[in-house]
Design a protein around this motif. Structure first.
Motif, PDB file in Angstrom:
ATOM      1  N   MET A   1      90.905  80.419  19.189  1.00  0.00           N
ATOM      2  CA  MET A   1      90.012  80.748  18.110  1.00  0.00           C
ATOM      3  C   MET A   1      90.017  79.648  17.049  1.00  0.00           C
ATOM      4  N   LYS A   2      91.228  79.056  16.784  1.00  0.00           N
ATOM      5  CA  LYS A   2      91.317  77.982  15.803  1.00  0.00           C
ATOM      6  C   LYS A   2      90.489  76.783  16.250  1.00  0.00           C
ATOM      7  N   LYS A   3      90.516  76.530  17.542  1.00  0.00           N
ATOM      8  CA  LYS A   3      89.744  75.405  18.056  1.00  0.00           C
ATOM      9  C   LYS A   3      88.246  75.631  17.830  1.00  0.00           C
ATOM     10  N   PHE A   4      87.837  76.849  17.997  1.00  0.00           N
ATOM     11  CA  PHE A   4      86.421  77.181  17.799  1.00  0.00           C
ATOM     12  C   PHE A   4      86.027  76.995  16.339  1.00  0.00           C
ATOM     13  N   VAL A   5      86.872  77.436  15.413  1.00  0.00           N
ATOM     14  CA  VAL A   5      86.594  77.311  13.988  1.00  0.00           C
ATOM     15  C   VAL A   5      86.558  75.833  13.598  1.00  0.00           C
TER      16      VAL A   5
END
Length: 158
Positions: A1-5
């Protein structure tokens, strides 16, 4: 999810540079638009009720001119002009359609018309050419404008 953000944030920040272009100046846009407009021709020609159903610009123009010529001819028909000056078979009438939908008629007498009383002919025409149906003025870019044209009117002597 952090990568997506992080990816979304980078994409969002980099996309902002596409909106940094120069906004055109208002005066510059106005000058450009005024140069694009054909000032010698109207967008829509004057119209009369009989021609409202026609959508083609040229056919509507022809309809208007033929209706106006017919109406003027009917109103001047057998009249004092033909009786006073039997040698005149056609008279040119300058028609002005103002932007407020009013009409003005002026006779265009021949250059060699010293034998004609221009004031008398003018007063006869102004007295006879009244009570016309409603006329829609010509428009230029959606704004009503004043137009002028010359109608040849054939005088009938019966």
């Amino acid at each position: 999810m952090k990568k997506f953000v992080v990816l979304f944030s980078l994409l969002l920040l980099s996309s902002c540079r596409f909106f940094e272009g120069q906004v055109p100046d208002e005066e510059e846009l106005l000058k450009k638009r005024l140069q694009e407009i054909n000032w010698k021709e109207v967008s829509t020609y004057p119209s009369i009720g009989e021609c409202d159903a026609i959508t083609d610009k040229e056919m509507k123009k022809e309809c208007f001119f033929s209706c106006m010529a017919r109406l003027v001819q009917e109103k001047l028909g057998v009249d004092t002009i033909a009786m006073l000056y039997p040698e005149i078979d056609t008279i040119q009438v300058k028609v002005t359609v103002f932007s407020n939908a009013t009409l003005k008629f002026e006779p265009e007498m021949p250059k060699d018309s010293v034998q004609y009383d221009k004031e008398k002919v003018d007063s006869i025409i102004k007295a006879r050419l009244v009570d016309f149906p409603a006329i829609e003025p010509a428009q230029k870019e959606g704004v009503p404008v004043t137009t002028q044209f010359i109608l040849p009117v054939i005088l009938d002597v019966k």
